[in-house]
Design an enzyme around this catalytic site. Sequence first.
Site, short mmCIF file in Angstrom:
data_model
loop_
_atom_site.label_atom_id
_atom_site.label_comp_id
_atom_site.label_asym_id
_atom_site.label_seq_id
_atom_site.Cartn_x
_atom_site.Cartn_y
_atom_site.Cartn_z
CG ASP A 155 3.59 -2.33 -0.57
OD1 ASP A 155 2.56 -2.17 -1.26
OD2 ASP A 155 3.95 -1.51 0.31
CG ASP B 251 -0.44 1.07 -1.34
OD1 ASP B 251 0.18 0.00 -1.26
OD2 ASP B 251 -0.05 2.14 -0.84
CG HIS C 221 -0.39 6.32 2.03
ND1 HIS C 221 -0.88 6.18 0.75
CD2 HIS C 221 0.27 5.16 2.29
CE1 HIS C 221 -0.49 5.01 0.26
NE2 HIS C 221 0.20 4.36 1.19
CG HIS D 28 1.58 10.23 1.06
ND1 HIS D 28 0.69 11.07 1.67
CD2 HIS D 28 2.27 9.63 2.05
CE1 HIS D 28 0.85 11.00 2.99
NE2 HIS D 28 1.80 10.13 3.25
CD GLU E 287 1.66 1.49 3.82
OE1 GLU E 287 2.46 0.60 3.52
OE2 GLU E 287 1.49 2.51 3.13
CD GLU F 139 -0.26 -0.45 1.74
OE1 GLU F 139 0.74 -1.06 1.34
OE2 GLU F 139 -0.41 0.77 1.60
#
Length: 475
Positions: free
Chosen positions: A248, A259, A328, A336, A361, A456
């Site tokens: 990740d 992300d 998020h 976030h 994710e 994700e």
Amino acid sequence: MTLENTTADITDKGVNTDKVVNTDAETQVQDTDNTSDQPAASASKKNKKKKKTSAAAAPAEGETKEENNNEAADGDDDDEDDEDEEGANNNASGTTATKKKKKKNNKKKKKVTQTEPPTIPMTKMFPSKIYPEGEQCEYNEENLWRTTNEEKRALERQMFDQYNDVRRAAEVHRQVRQYAQRNVKPGMSMIEICDMIENGTRNLVEANGMESGIGFPTGCSLNHCAAHYTPNAGDKTVLQYKDVCKIDFGVHVGGRIIDSAFTLTFDPVYDNLLAAVKDATNTGIKEAGIDVRLCDIGAAIQEVMESYEVEIEGKTYQVKPIRNLNGHSIDPYKIHGGKSVPIVKGGDQTKMEEGEYFAIETFGSTGRGYVHEDMECSHYMRVYDAPRVPLRVPKAKTLLNTINKEFGTLPFCRRYLDRVGEQKYMLGLRNLVEVGIVDEYPPLVDIKGSFTAQYEHTLVLKPTRKEVLSRGDDY
Ligand SMILES: [Co+2]
């Protein structure tokens, strides 16, 4: 670990999705003789029907890869009008590849070839400074009008520079992760793996202070550890054949963060676990849209995840979503953004809104489906609206200056402090945590002996369409 049903996933349910094409450093080298430039946008539009069919036919893995690589470095031929360039980088199948030959314009540009390991920045690979689009998805019924609405189209054009920045980050992510997918092998230390990914990222994104760089520490959480593990200095952990490793990592350009994560395994016994999570994440991506309630996304994810079973060492497990982990929203320099995307039912009824970026994710587990903090902490982040408090520990002051300068509000890990020359910082760091200026994010683990997987993607809810920025031909 590579694609199984990604192509099928993104083409069903009547959502108009086009597959993005990625630059693949390795095979590009062999493709320099390919003079076929980008298909004109109109080509991909006209062929959409066809493409969907052929994508569903799922060409063999090697085949897909090669075909897709024909597109490598072609982004420089793309037009900036992202409305009319819909799917310009598409090439989901051999059929499309053939079709597009007719449509190609006759620009013949010299291909820039990525090295192995990757060192050539995106600004060099795409001299026009226009970067490949992600996967374009039309909104579902109630919002389908947006696709052709003039006002929304105009709005979207105004946003081009922002999308182009984040697409540059996405292309870095694809190239770096695909290099990692080809080269990470059991026997490597976790530090070597992180170095590989982080060096690739820094080179390709031309890391430069807060302008562009790594988005957050490289997660490489193993087995029952689901998230927030990256090695600290001296960590001797070595990747094993039977490990389930979640890679990740993040890339940012101008604070716009990609992300995206995948799960790396070598033993095929985990294939169903990975398939479950990949399917669940793609379900979340499909459901996401303007005015969609976050709780509805969670419910859809859970249903898909739990429809899978995995057998490991003679025991069968129904795959569980990890209910206290979430997707998020993402804001500039803020991983976030404040909205959580649940991966189980019963969540919050807040809606997604136009213009928002989301990391979708999902995590699947053979354990309890619930994680708790454990093991030594590596991840930290300055609190976004940190209180101004007097710092009594002198080392805390200088350390905070370093954090502000090097990471701002982006997450960092101890190794990143080491590399910028910080030494003996633990006391200062603990003090910053105590006074509430920095938050720590220890590893999150399910029960011992369990296995967890993650996929994700980052998407943006543009005015006319949803773009899955980090989509690749790998996942
Ligand atoms: Co995330």
